[in-house]
Design a protein around this motif. Sequence first.
Motif, mmCIF file in Angstrom:
data_model
loop_
_atom_site.group_PDB
_atom_site.id
_atom_site.type_symbol
_atom_site.label_atom_id
_atom_site.label_comp_id
_atom_site.label_asym_id
_atom_site.label_seq_id
_atom_site.Cartn_x
_atom_site.Cartn_y
_atom_site.Cartn_z
ATOM 1 N N LEU A 72 0.784 -1.261 -0.147
ATOM 2 C CA LEU A 72 -0.060 0.002 -0.144
ATOM 3 C C LEU A 72 1.010 1.201 -0.101
ATOM 4 O O LEU A 72 1.781 1.245 0.830
ATOM 5 C CB LEU A 72 -0.891 0.003 1.213
ATOM 6 N N VAL A 73 0.638 1.888 -0.919
ATOM 7 C CA VAL A 73 1.271 3.336 -0.996
ATOM 8 C C VAL A 73 0.521 4.735 -1.208
ATOM 9 O O VAL A 73 -0.538 4.480 -1.777
ATOM 10 C CB VAL A 73 2.569 3.276 -2.271
ATOM 11 N N GLU A 74 0.959 5.745 -0.474
ATOM 12 C CA GLU A 74 0.126 6.962 -0.773
ATOM 13 C C GLU A 74 0.233 7.309 -2.430
ATOM 14 O O GLU A 74 1.117 6.954 -3.112
ATOM 15 C CB GLU A 74 0.827 8.058 0.139
ATOM 16 N N GLN A 75 -0.857 7.807 -2.883
ATOM 17 C CA GLN A 75 -0.895 8.270 -4.131
ATOM 18 C C GLN A 75 -1.096 9.842 -4.246
ATOM 19 O O GLN A 75 -2.125 10.233 -3.665
ATOM 20 C CB GLN A 75 -2.349 7.815 -4.937
ATOM 21 N N PRO A 76 -0.065 10.644 -4.549
ATOM 22 C CA PRO A 76 1.192 10.139 -4.993
ATOM 23 C C PRO A 76 2.167 9.717 -3.730
ATOM 24 O O PRO A 76 1.989 10.122 -2.721
ATOM 25 C CB PRO A 76 1.807 11.312 -5.643
ATOM 26 N N THR A 77 3.462 9.186 -4.076
ATOM 27 C CA THR A 77 4.316 8.676 -2.933
ATOM 28 C C THR A 77 5.749 9.118 -3.521
ATOM 29 O O THR A 77 6.052 9.539 -4.460
ATOM 30 C CB THR A 77 4.078 7.479 -2.742
ATOM 31 N N TYR A 78 6.851 8.862 -2.545
ATOM 32 C CA TYR A 78 8.129 9.238 -3.031
ATOM 33 C C TYR A 78 8.616 8.110 -4.242
ATOM 34 O O TYR A 78 8.559 7.106 -3.817
ATOM 35 C CB TYR A 78 9.007 9.107 -1.653
ATOM 36 N N VAL A 79 9.084 8.769 -5.290
ATOM 37 C CA VAL A 79 9.532 7.983 -6.351
ATOM 38 C C VAL A 79 10.823 7.037 -5.944
ATOM 39 O O VAL A 79 10.626 6.039 -6.352
ATOM 40 C CB VAL A 79 9.949 8.845 -7.559
ATOM 41 N N GLY A 80 11.490 7.376 -4.716
ATOM 42 C CA GLY A 80 12.766 6.452 -4.682
ATOM 43 C C GLY A 80 12.209 5.324 -3.769
ATOM 44 O O GLY A 80 13.001 4.317 -3.798
ATOM 45 N N ALA A 81 10.902 5.348 -3.079
ATOM 46 C CA ALA A 81 10.702 4.086 -2.556
ATOM 47 C C ALA A 81 9.999 3.181 -3.720
ATOM 48 O O ALA A 81 10.186 1.997 -3.606
ATOM 49 C CB ALA A 81 9.419 4.699 -1.534
ATOM 50 N N LEU A 82 9.189 3.858 -4.642
ATOM 51 C CA LEU A 82 8.924 3.056 -5.769
ATOM 52 C C LEU A 82 10.066 2.107 -6.464
ATOM 53 O O LEU A 82 10.112 1.035 -6.776
ATOM 54 C CB LEU A 82 8.073 3.830 -6.742
ATOM 55 N N GLN A 83 11.010 2.954 -6.458
ATOM 56 C CA GLN A 83 12.432 2.555 -7.206
ATOM 57 C C GLN A 83 12.791 1.463 -6.274
ATOM 58 O O GLN A 83 13.235 0.360 -6.731
ATOM 59 C CB GLN A 83 13.120 3.575 -7.282
ATOM 60 N N ALA A 84 12.859 1.714 -4.973
ATOM 61 C CA ALA A 84 13.504 0.562 -3.968
ATOM 62 C C ALA A 84 12.698 -0.847 -3.985
ATOM 63 O O ALA A 84 13.110 -1.646 -3.937
ATOM 64 C CB ALA A 84 13.756 1.113 -2.781
ATOM 65 N N PHE A 85 11.288 -0.595 -3.991
ATOM 66 C CA PHE A 85 10.398 -1.756 -3.981
ATOM 67 C C PHE A 85 10.211 -2.503 -5.237
ATOM 68 O O PHE A 85 10.262 -3.596 -5.262
ATOM 69 C CB PHE A 85 9.121 -1.355 -3.324
ATOM 70 N N ARG A 86 10.350 -1.815 -6.446
ATOM 71 C CA ARG A 86 9.870 -2.327 -7.535
ATOM 72 C C ARG A 86 10.708 -3.645 -8.018
ATOM 73 O O ARG A 86 10.119 -4.458 -8.470
ATOM 74 C CB ARG A 86 10.006 -1.181 -8.718
ATOM 75 N N PRO A 87 12.069 -3.846 -7.749
ATOM 76 C CA PRO A 87 12.932 -5.033 -8.212
ATOM 77 C C PRO A 87 12.331 -6.277 -7.586
ATOM 78 O O PRO A 87 12.453 -7.587 -8.075
ATOM 79 C CB PRO A 87 14.252 -4.743 -7.752
ATOM 80 N N TYR A 88 11.453 -6.103 -6.376
ATOM 81 C CA TYR A 88 11.224 -7.121 -5.582
ATOM 82 C C TYR A 88 9.707 -7.585 -6.239
ATOM 83 O O TYR A 88 9.169 -8.747 -5.817
ATOM 84 C CB TYR A 88 11.056 -6.985 -4.102
ATOM 85 N N GLY A 89 9.210 -7.054 -7.059
ATOM 86 C CA GLY A 89 7.791 -7.244 -7.821
ATOM 87 C C GLY A 89 6.477 -7.085 -7.129
ATOM 88 O O GLY A 89 5.664 -7.905 -7.197
ATOM 89 N N PRO A 90 6.550 -5.955 -6.188
ATOM 90 C CA PRO A 90 5.259 -5.671 -5.581
ATOM 91 C C PRO A 90 4.162 -5.364 -6.595
ATOM 92 O O PRO A 90 4.070 -5.140 -7.588
ATOM 93 C CB PRO A 90 5.559 -4.394 -4.840
ATOM 94 N N ARG A 91 2.893 -5.605 -5.897
ATOM 95 C CA ARG A 91 1.561 -5.213 -6.512
ATOM 96 C C ARG A 91 1.219 -4.128 -5.797
ATOM 97 O O ARG A 91 0.532 -4.162 -4.647
ATOM 98 C CB ARG A 91 0.637 -6.262 -6.392
ATOM 99 N N PHE A 92 1.747 -2.908 -6.348
ATOM 100 C CA PHE A 92 1.338 -1.606 -5.690
ATOM 101 C C PHE A 92 -0.149 -1.161 -5.438
ATOM 102 O O PHE A 92 -0.648 -1.557 -6.471
ATOM 103 C CB PHE A 92 2.192 -0.283 -6.189
ATOM 104 N N ILE A 93 -0.901 -0.886 -4.428
ATOM 105 C CA ILE A 93 -2.046 -0.435 -4.273
ATOM 106 C C ILE A 93 -2.037 0.959 -3.857
ATOM 107 O O ILE A 93 -1.788 1.338 -2.723
ATOM 108 C CB ILE A 93 -2.587 -1.343 -3.319
ATOM 109 N N PRO A 94 -2.312 1.890 -4.867
ATOM 110 C CA PRO A 94 -2.333 3.291 -4.338
ATOM 111 C C PRO A 94 -3.337 3.850 -3.495
ATOM 112 O O PRO A 94 -4.770 3.183 -3.634
ATOM 113 C CB PRO A 94 -2.274 3.865 -5.664
ATOM 114 N N VAL A 95 -3.236 4.216 -2.281
ATOM 115 C CA VAL A 95 -4.383 5.171 -1.525
ATOM 116 C C VAL A 95 -4.456 6.419 -1.699
ATOM 117 O O VAL A 95 -3.565 7.142 -1.690
ATOM 118 C CB VAL A 95 -4.031 4.425 -0.036
ATOM 119 N N ALA A 96 -5.746 6.707 -1.643
ATOM 120 C CA ALA A 96 -5.863 8.248 -2.123
ATOM 121 C C ALA A 96 -5.679 9.004 -1.075
ATOM 122 O O ALA A 96 -5.633 8.477 0.311
ATOM 123 C CB ALA A 96 -7.508 8.542 -2.312
ATOM 124 N N MET A 97 -5.217 10.218 -1.307
ATOM 125 C CA MET A 97 -4.762 11.383 -0.157
ATOM 126 C C MET A 97 -5.595 12.569 -0.590
ATOM 127 O O MET A 97 -6.128 12.839 -1.487
ATOM 128 C CB MET A 97 -3.331 11.873 -0.413
#
Length: 412
Positions: A130-155
């Motif tokens: 679960l990530v805030e929408q929008p969120t810190y791009v460096g976190a998306l970049q750090a998590f992405r190689p592990y293959g997450p299914r991101f679920i954006p949560v509205a702000m």
Amino acid sequence: VSPNTPTAADIWDAGWSRAGAGVAGSAIRELLKLTEQPEFISFAGGLPAPECFPAEEITLASERVLASSASRVLQYGPTEGFPPLRELLASLSARRAIPVTPEDVLVTSGSQQALDILGKLLIDSGSPVLVEQPTYVGALQAFRPYGPRFIPVAMDVAGLIPEALESALAGLARTGARAAFLYSVATFQNPTGVTLSAERRGAILDIAERYDLRIVEDDPYGELRYDGAPAPHLAALDAARHGRPRHVVYLSTFSKLLAPGLRVGWAVGPASLLRKMALIKQGLDLHTGTLSQAIAHESCRDGLLDRQIPRIRQIYGARRDAMLRALERHAPEGVRWTRPEGGMFLWLTLPEGADAARTLARAVERKVAFVPGQAFHADGAGANTLRLNFSYAPPASIEDGVQRLCEALAEG
Ligand SMILES: Cc1ncc(COP(=O)(O)O)c(C=O)c1O
């Protein structure tokens, strides 16, 4: 060499891992490289102002630690961190109302490393994150190689919306899935500058308790408040309810308070998690540079943070005000922006259908830069949004740069 001899690129391109195949540059990244030239006014980076670096005090601290303990600070050290620094970070955490012992602190090579470690420990291919929408791009970049299914949560302007979080969790529960964790930059968020309201913090912890949710609270900016009243950290509320961290792992860093070049950050959280994090960290870099940690410790022991924080608040606060004033003066009709109480960023929303990436190309012609908002959206939305950094450019350039940016925006 025959014409059929493979090039180095042929040899390496022939076999990337899934993570390796997934990483790629972007046109925007290339465009932003251009904007590093000196004549550009850049609101694109996330850089602290170099005027705020305590260069002299860091020089003196380096000299002192090298003169008094070279054999210790030039040596390998424990993965968990330089012991005197862990002690200091436990007291700093207590000042942030997160009561922990030095054993509950893991020093990391910036918060960025903690994000990678958490990704390794908690994300499997397909894990819901679960990530805030929008969120810190460096976190998306750090998590992405592990293959997450991101679920954006509205702000909204008060941060993550608890009802949206609960409905995402309920949706997962219905399919028998469990979220790996919620990632939140609750205070002065990168990229929006928005802060999660105090009431919502309580509501989010209530939800965490109902769903056994783990929360990664990433807090590089919490001390950089220019007005308004502070809200308790999620980790502080969690510890107040349970006596110790339970749902929340809290990340922070010296990058925005001292200097990012030190690469010193830290994590505090539940003991079992920190133990695992240290084991992963050992495989990454053995430990964060002992010399950097010793310099950070020596400077802070001397009260440097108490001098730095008011100084940075004054300088960045004035820059935020300059940017807000310039936007009020020059922004075209239909553009909205956040009014952050702290941090380094503010966030613009252009009229529906506008394309911030196209605006960037026009802004670059006028020698001003920003980051289009799409990269901060886990699901690729947000084409009509953009992030402005106000900490790096001096106030006079802020006025000039915003004026040029607004001309580019007005062109449609
Ligand atoms: C939200 C957030 N987390 C983590 C980081 C990384 O910081 P560090 O320099 O501590 O690795 C940044 C840097 O800009 C950030 O904005």
